[in-house]
Motif scaffolding. Structure first.
Motif, PDB file in Angstrom:
ATOM      1  N   ILE A  41       0.846  -1.200   0.000  1.00 38.31           N
ATOM      2  CA  ILE A  41       0.000   0.000   0.000  1.00 38.31           C
ATOM      3  C   ILE A  41       0.879   1.247   0.000  1.00 38.31           C
TER       4      ILE A  41
ATOM      5  N   VAL B  65      -6.366   7.469  -3.814  1.00 40.63           N
ATOM      6  CA  VAL B  65      -7.049   6.532  -2.924  1.00 40.63           C
ATOM      7  C   VAL B  65      -7.472   5.278  -3.680  1.00 40.63           C
TER       8      VAL B  65
ATOM      9  N   ALA C 276      -4.304   3.135  -4.190  1.00 40.21           N
ATOM     10  CA  ALA C 276      -3.827   2.533  -2.938  1.00 40.21           C
ATOM     11  C   ALA C 276      -4.768   1.428  -2.469  1.00 40.21           C
ATOM     12  N   SER C 277      -6.065   1.680  -2.546  1.00 41.34           N
ATOM     13  CA  SER C 277      -7.042   0.689  -2.100  1.00 41.34           C
ATOM     14  C   SER C 277      -7.004  -0.548  -2.986  1.00 41.34           C
TER      15      SER C 277
ATOM     16  N   THR D 165     -12.618   6.257   2.920  1.00 37.09           N
ATOM     17  CA  THR D 165     -11.289   6.835   3.047  1.00 37.09           C
ATOM     18  C   THR D 165     -11.275   8.309   2.677  1.00 37.09           C
TER      19      THR D 165
ATOM     20  N   GLU E 271      -4.987   4.252   5.964  1.00 40.36           N
ATOM     21  CA  GLU E 271      -4.717   4.786   4.639  1.00 40.36           C
ATOM     22  C   GLU E 271      -4.658   6.310   4.662  1.00 40.36           C
TER      23      GLU E 271
END
Length: 521
Positions: free
Chosen positions: A155, A187, A190-191, A314, A476
Motif C-alpha cells: 500500500i 485513494v 492505494a485501495s 477513506t 490509509e
C-alpha cells in the motif's frame, strides 16, 4: 318506520349535491376519526403551519437542511423531532440516552441495511447482491482488517508511485493540482493495490471504479424522486450499474476466472505458495460452498461495491454509504493547508516515528498528533448534518417513551452533536490537537483514537454497525497525509480555505479547489 326513497323521483342536481356532501363527510370523517399515527406526537421542525405545509417543508429542507436540523437539535435537546424529506418523514433523535437506544437496538427492530436501501435503492444502484447478500462486509471486518499490517508495504509503495505520477512536483517550483480528482485517484490506486494487486494502476480501471462510486450516489438521487413502479425501467434505461459491471468485467474477468479455477483446484494451498494475499482470495475463501458468490459477474460486482465503500470511507471518513458526503480527507488537507503552523509539529512526530518504526502499520498507530488532526477534521465536518441512519422494522419505543412506527426512517443530527458544548469544549472551533491532549491524561492513552466510535464521535457510526472498513480507512488516511507532509511543501492556490458545498443535509468538501505542491529538499 322505514322510509323508502325512489331515486327516480330525485333530480340529477339533487343526486350530484348529495354525492358531493357524502364525499365531504367521508373526508372529514377520515381526517378526524382515522387512527392517530405515533409520528404526530413527535414535533416537526421547518414545516409551515398551513395546507400542503409538508411539501413546502420538504422543499425548505432541500435548501436549508443543515440550519433546520440545528434548529431542531437546540429546540428539542435530548429528544426526538422530525423533518420532511421528499416523500416521507425523517425522525432525528439526539442526546446520549437516545443515541444509546439506537446502539443497543436489535437489527429486527432498527435496520441499517434497510435504511441504506431506502436511500440508495441498492437493487438499482449497486445490485441485487449488495441488498440481499452483502457477504463482503464480513470479509472487510475480519480477513481484510487482519491483513492491513502484512500488506502495508505494498500500500505504501502504491501511495508513493501514485503521487509521483499525479503530483510530479519539483524542488524549485510550485505546481497546482485539482485536489478532489487527484485524491480520488490516489485513494483508488492505494485501495486497489490492497484488493487486486498491480492491476490498480490501469487508468481505465481507475476511471471505472471512481466513476462508479460517484454514479451510485447520483443515481440514487434521481431514483428517489422517481415513482417506485417506474424505478426498474428508469434504472435499466438511464442507470449506470450494468454498464459499469460490463466495463469492469473486461478488466477483471480473465483475472477472476483464473483465480476461481485455481481456487477450485488447489483451495488455499497453491503450488509454491503463490496464492496472492488480497481481497479476491479473501472473497473466495468466504464464498466457498456458495456457487453464486463465486461467479465472475458476482465477484466483479462485489469488488465494485467494495471500491465504493473504500472511496467513500477513506476520502470522506463517512458513517454510512449514502449519497455524496463531505470528503473527509480533503477537509483535512484543506484544513492543514489553511493552517500551516500545524505542519511542523506533525512533521516532527512523523519523522520521529518513521525513524524508529519504518513505514509500517505500527508506525501509523504511534502517530498520535496526526490521528488527532484527522479525527478533529472529521469531527468538525463529519459527513453531513445527519448520519447513523436506521429504518424501523418493528414499532420501536425509545427509553424516553417516544414511539416510532414501522417503516420510519430515523437518524442522528451528527454535526450538531459534534458541535455540542456538552460533548466538546468550544465544539464549534477547529482544534487539531484536541484528541492528542486528551490522550495525554492519565488512563486515556488508548482512548480517543479516530477508529473508536462513541456517542460523541459518530463519523464512523456507533455500536456493532460502526463502519467495518474504518481500520483500513484510518491507516490509509494517515499514510497518505504522512507522505504529503514529509515529501512536499503545500499551500492553497488562493490562500483561502475553500468553501464547503451543501445541499440539504448533505455536504461535500469543495470539489473544484486546487492545492499547490512543491517537492521538499
Amino acid at each position: 318506520m322505514a322510509i323508502a326513497v325512489n331515486s327516480e323521483t330525485l333530480s340529477p342536481t339533487t343526486l350530484t349535491a348529495a354525492a358531493i356532501v357524502g364525499l365531504v363527510v367521508l373526508q372529514v370523517a377520515r381526517k378526524f376519526f382515522k387512527p392517530r399515527s405515533p409520528l404526530e406526537a413527535i414535533p416537526s421542525v421547518g414545516i409551515p403551519d398551513y395546507p400542503f405545509g409538508f411539501y413546502v417543508g420538504s422543499w425548505n429542507y432541500i435548501k436549508h437542511g443543515r440550519a433546520i436540523t440545528e434548529e431542531g437539535f437546540h429546540k428539542y435537546p435530548g429528544k426526538a423531532f422530525k423533518v420532511a424529506l421528499a416523500n416521507r418523514w425523517l425522525v432525528l433523535v439526539n442526546g446520549r440516552s437516545l443515541i444509546d437506544d439506537i446502539r443497543k437496538a436489535p437489527d429486527d427492530f432498527l435496520s441499517i441495511s434497510e435504511a441504506t436501501n431506502s436511500l440508495l435503492h441498492l437493487e438499482h444502484t449497486m445490485g441485487h447482491e449488495q441488498h440481499h447478500d452483502p457477504y463482503q462486509i464480513a470479509v472487510i471486518r475480519t480477513p481484510m482488517t487482519r491483513n492491513i499490517g502484512v500488506c502495508f508495504p505494498d500500500i505504501r509503495n502504491e501511495v508513493v508511485a501514485a503521487f509521483e505520477d499525479l503530483v510530479p512536483a519539483k524542488t524549485d517550483e510550485w505546481i497546482s493540482v485539482p485536489a478532489m480528482q487527484t485524491i480520488l485517484q490516489i485513494v483508488s490506486r492505494a485501495s486497489n493495490r490492497f484488493f487486486i494487486g498491480l492491476k490498480c494502476r490501469d487508468p481505465d480501471y481507475i476511471k471505472i471504479t471512481t466513476q462508479y462510486a460517484l454514479n451510485v450516489a447520483s443515481d440514487a438521487v434521481w431514483l428517489h424522486v422517481t415513482p417506485s413502479i417506474l424505478r426498474p425501467i428508469a434504472a435499466h434505461l438511464f442507470g449506470h450499474l450494468e454498464t459499469a459491471t460490463r466495463a469492469a468485467m473486461k478488466h477483471l474477468g480473465p483475472i477472476l476466472q483464473h483465480r476461481v479455477e485455481m481456487d477450485d483446484k488447489y483451495g488455499q494451498d497453491w503450488p509454491n505458495g503463490d496464492r496472492p494475499n488480497d481481497m479476491i482470495s479473501w472473497l473466495l475463501d468466504d464464498a466457498r460452498g456458495h456457487p453464486r458468490r463465486r461467479t465472475v459477474r458476482t465477484l466483479t460486482r462485489t469488488l465494485l461495491n467494495i471500491n465504493f465503500g473504500a472511496l467513500h470511507t477513506t476520502t470522506q471518513a463517512t458513517i454510512l454509504h449514502l449519497s455524496p458526503r463531505l470528503l473527509g480527507f480533503l477537509h483535512a488537507l484543506y484544513n492543514l493547508a489553511a493552517n500551516l503552523e500545524y505542519v511542523e509539529p506533525l512533521r516532527e512526530e512523523i519523522k520521529s516515528v518513521i525513524q524508529s518504526e519504518g513505514w509500517t502499520k505500527t508506525a501509523m498507530g504511534k502517530m498520535v498528533k496526526l490521528d488527532s488532526f484527522l479525527k478533529e477534521s472529521s469531527r468538525f465536518v463529519p459527513g453531513g448534518a445527519v448520519g447513523v441512519m436506521r429504518q424501523v422494522i418493528k414499532d420501536f419505543t425509545f427509553s424516553d417513551g417516544t414511539m416510532v412506527p414501522t417503516g420510519t426512517l430515523i437518524a442522528i443530527p451528527v454535526l450538531a452533536e459534534h458541535y455540542d458544548e456538552a460533548n466538546y469544549v468550544h465544539g464549534d472551533q477547529f482544534d487539531p490537537f484536541r484528541f492528542s491532549r486528551m490522550r495525554e491524561q492519565a488512563g486515556e492513552g488508548i482512548k480517543h483514537q479516530m477508529i473508536t466510535p462513541s456517542p460523541d464521535f459518530l463519523s464512523f457510526g456507533v455500536g456493532r454497525h460502526a463502519c467495518p472498513g474504518r481500520f483500513f480507512a484510518v491507516n490509509e488516511q494517515k499514510l497518505i497525509m504522512a507522505h504529503v507532509i514529509l515529501t512536499y511543501d503545500f499551500k492553497l492556490k488562493d490562500g483561502i480555505r475553500p468553501e464547503d458545498e451543501w445541499i440539504a443535509l448533505v455536504g461535500s468538501a469543495n470539489s473544484t479547489a486546487e492545492v499547490m505542491f512543491r517537492k521538499r529538499t
